[in-house]
Structure formats: C-alpha cells, structure tokens
Design an enzyme around this catalytic site. Structure first.
Site, PDB file in Angstrom:
ATOM      1  N   ASN A  10     -73.367  15.232-118.003  1.00 54.94           N
ATOM      2  CA  ASN A  10     -72.793  16.274-117.156  1.00 54.94           C
ATOM      3  C   ASN A  10     -73.608  17.549-117.355  1.00 54.94           C
ATOM      4  OD1 ASN A  10     -71.221  18.189-115.892  1.00 54.94           O
ATOM      5  ND2 ASN A  10     -69.444  17.972-117.246  1.00 54.94           N
ATOM      6  N   TRP A  11     -74.490  17.838-116.402  1.00 54.23           N
ATOM      7  CA  TRP A  11     -75.412  18.970-116.562  1.00 54.23           C
ATOM      8  C   TRP A  11     -74.740  20.317-116.308  1.00 54.23           C
ATOM      9  CZ3 TRP A  11     -80.657  17.170-113.882  1.00 54.23           C
ATOM     10  CH2 TRP A  11     -81.172  16.110-114.617  1.00 54.23           C
ATOM     11  N   LYS A  12     -73.511  20.279-115.844  1.00 53.68           N
ATOM     12  CA  LYS A  12     -72.754  21.519-115.553  1.00 53.68           C
ATOM     13  C   LYS A  12     -73.624  22.471-114.711  1.00 53.68           C
ATOM     14  CE  LYS A  12     -69.949  20.664-119.574  1.00 53.68           C
ATOM     15  NZ  LYS A  12     -68.989  21.180-120.510  1.00 53.68           N
ATOM     16  N   HIS A  97     -62.440  17.172-114.260  1.00 55.58           N
ATOM     17  CA  HIS A  97     -62.990  17.826-115.459  1.00 55.58           C
ATOM     18  C   HIS A  97     -62.139  19.058-115.785  1.00 55.58           C
ATOM     19  CE1 HIS A  97     -65.617  19.861-118.249  1.00 55.58           C
ATOM     20  NE2 HIS A  97     -66.234  18.707-118.406  1.00 55.58           N
ATOM     21  N   GLU A 169     -61.268  13.058-122.796  1.00 56.08           N
ATOM     22  CA  GLU A 169     -62.038  14.229-123.218  1.00 56.08           C
ATOM     23  C   GLU A 169     -61.066  15.352-123.574  1.00 56.08           C
ATOM     24  OE1 GLU A 169     -66.098  15.637-121.797  1.00 56.08           O
ATOM     25  OE2 GLU A 169     -64.767  16.672-120.432  1.00 56.08           O
ATOM     26  N   GLY A 178     -66.183  26.134-128.069  1.00 51.72           N
ATOM     27  CA  GLY A 178     -66.576  26.794-129.303  1.00 51.72           C
ATOM     28  C   GLY A 178     -65.673  26.546-130.502  1.00 51.72           C
ATOM     29  N   SER A 218     -68.393  17.283-127.155  1.00 53.13           N
ATOM     30  CA  SER A 218     -69.351  17.582-128.244  1.00 53.13           C
ATOM     31  C   SER A 218     -70.137  16.381-128.743  1.00 53.13           C
ATOM     32  CB  SER A 218     -68.625  18.242-129.424  1.00 53.13           C
ATOM     33  OG  SER A 218     -68.083  19.484-129.043  1.00 53.13           O
ATOM     34  N   GLY A 239     -72.078  16.519-122.296  1.00 52.23           N
ATOM     35  CA  GLY A 239     -72.374  17.789-121.628  1.00 52.23           C
ATOM     36  C   GLY A 239     -73.652  18.394-122.189  1.00 52.23           C
ATOM     37  N   GLY A 240     -73.489  19.342-123.118  1.00 52.72           N
ATOM     38  CA  GLY A 240     -74.611  20.114-123.661  1.00 52.72           C
ATOM     39  C   GLY A 240     -75.847  19.293-124.023  1.00 52.72           C
TER      40      GLY A 240
HETATM   41  P1  PGA Z   1     -69.997  18.814-124.243  1.00 51.28           P
HETATM   42  O1  PGA Z   1     -69.403  18.731-122.761  1.00 51.28           O
HETATM   43  O2  PGA Z   1     -70.660  17.497-124.543  1.00 51.28           O
HETATM   44  O3  PGA Z   1     -70.995  19.944-124.199  1.00 51.28           O
HETATM   45  O4  PGA Z   1     -68.869  19.083-125.153  1.00 51.28           O
HETATM   46  C1  PGA Z   1     -68.727  17.606-122.326  1.00 51.28           C
HETATM   47  C2  PGA Z   1     -68.101  17.864-120.978  1.00 51.28           C
HETATM   48  O5  PGA Z   1     -67.590  18.960-120.766  1.00 51.28           O
HETATM   49  O6  PGA Z   1     -68.094  16.982-120.110  1.00 51.28           O
END
Ligand code: PGA
Length: 262
Positions: A10-12, A97, A169, A178, A218, A239-240
């Site tokens: 998920n590149w957001k 999401h 999730e 955070g 995460s 994500g990240g």
């Molecule tokens: P994250 O994001 O891996 O950076 O925690 C996951 C997501 O929001 O789909």
C-alpha cells in the site's frame, strides 16, 4: 497449496509519479530471478495507476491494485473513482482502510457495497478490518471485528467469498500512528480464527478454509516471519516498507519461505 499467499503493498500518498515509476521498475528488476508463488500486488495512487500498470503489463510476478473506489457504479461524484474506471488498470483494490474510514467516515455498509461492486467488475477486494486503540483498551476488539465481518459478509455469495482477501489490521499498529506497537502474533492468529469462524458459520468450513486472511500493521522484513508462521495468516498488507523495493522484496521472500510451499 490451499490458500495462495498474498503480499499487498500500500503505497499510500508517499510517492511522486516519477518516484512510483522508479519503485515499480526497481521491483521488476529485483523480482526477475525470484520464483513467485504468491500474489504480489502494488497499490499506487490513482494518478500513477495507468503507467504503473503499463510498466508491469508483461510481468507474471507483479499485479496492480488501487487504494480505494467509490461504492456507486457511476454518477455525479466529483473527485471520486468508480470500479468500472479501474478495470483497465487493476485486478485488486484496497477498501475499508482505516485511514480512509477516519478521513471520510466510511462505514461498514459502504465497505460492503464497495466489495460487491468490485467483485461485479472482476476486481479482488482487499478488505481492511480492525479495531482502534480506544476500542482495544475497552476490550472491544472481538466485537468490533465481528461486526465488521458480519456486515461485509451479509450480502456476499460463497463464490464471491473465495474471491475476496481480508486483512486484520489493528489501526493502532499502523506505522504512521507512531505507537511503535504491534500485536503478538498469537493475538493476530486468534482474530484470524475468529474471522474464519464467522465465515464458516455462514458458508461452511470448506469455504472458510479457502478464504485468504492477511495481517497488516508495521510489517518489516525482520518481523513478517513471526506473523505468517501463525496458522491461518496468509500474507501481509505492507505500508511504509512497500515503497522500498529491497524491503518489499525481502518481505515477499520471507512470506514465501514461511508459507509459500505449504
Ligand atoms: P504500515 O501500513 O505497514 O506502514 O504500518 C500498513 C497500512 O496502513 O496498510
């Protein structure tokens, strides 16, 4: 293999268009020598979908997904994107999401409408479920996820269930929150089992056993193994780490090592 593993990136809203093309090209190169036995999906922003899709057109290793879709088929919805507009570019689409839910007040009912619409257009919905930090503190994790799954499955057929991917999730575990916390892998396994039990109650054990359920929140190359080692966890929503090709590759490899050859 009863359930094909899936790793969804998920590149957001993290990459420029140029950056998105750089990441997809790097990923393509890195995956060249890797035997891919899972669904590896990248989800760029709408603005980069067509070019990212073109970049992986002949790849049998990388698939493309969108990060959201509207729940109506078409109409006067300024700024929105419809499933029928996505079909040329994507085979997958993230819905529900928590960032989208928080931003727009998206409801479980809207998520269910989106799932149905995507399925109608042959796009695999990647449905995010999970509790907030407050709900967890109030011991409402089970009731929250149960409610989300019940609404989602209310008008879904058994055939449609086989085409969906669910993600547990927990909102508080997402890196952007955070908190620095993640659930214990055994806790994830419990919720995954809960989801499968609800699906089994409606569609029977065999259909529920075929339902793919991922963990999200995460995920990094050094922690993914612990989650996919749990029974019933079929991969991850990343994500990240997904915008860093080497990290994403490492995660894909670790998922495949843990459950790919099941
Ligand atoms: P994250 O994001 O891996 O950076 O925690 C996951 C997501 O929001 O789909």
């Amino acid at each position: 293999m009863l359930r094909k593993p899936a790793i969804v990136g998920n590149w957001k809203m993290e990459l420029s268009h140029k950056g998105a093309l750089e990441v997809v090209r790097a990923l393509k190169k890195l995956l060249k020598g890797v035997n891919i036995v899972s669904d590896v999906v990248i989800c760029p922003s709408f603005s980069s979908l067509s070019e990212v899709a073109a970049a992986v057109k002949n790849s049998d290793k990388i698939q493309v997904g969108a990060q959201n879709v509207h729940w109506e088929d078409r109409g006067a919805f300024t700024g929105q994107v419809a499933a029928m507009q996505l079909t040329s570019f994507v085979d997958w689409c993230i819905i529900g999401h928590s960032e989208q839910r928080a931003l727009t007040g998206e409801t479980d009912e809207q998520v269910q409408l989106k799932a149905n619409l995507l399925l109608k257009h042959g796009i695999t919905p990647v449905v995010c479920l999970g509790e907030t930090a407050e709900e967890r503190q109030a011991d409402q994790t089970v009731s929250k996820v149960t409610q989300q799954v019940r609404v989602l499955l209310a008008s879904i057929t058994r055939t449609a269930l086989a085409k969906m991917v669910l993600v547990y999730e927990p909102v508080w575990a997402i890196s952007a929150q955070g908190s620095g916390h993640m659930p214990e892998p055994s806790e994830v396994a419990e919720i995954v089992l809960l989801i499968r039990k609800i699906a089994a109650g409606k569609f029977g054990n065999e259909a529920a056993e075929r339902l793919r359920i991922l963990y999200g929140g995460s995920i990094k190359p050094d922690n993914i193994e612990r989650y996919v080692a749990e029974p019933g966890v079929d991969g991850g929503l990343v994500g990240g780490a997904s915008i860093h090709p080497l990290q994403f590759l490492e995660i894909v490899k670790k998922v495949q090592m843990a459950i790919g050859e099941e």
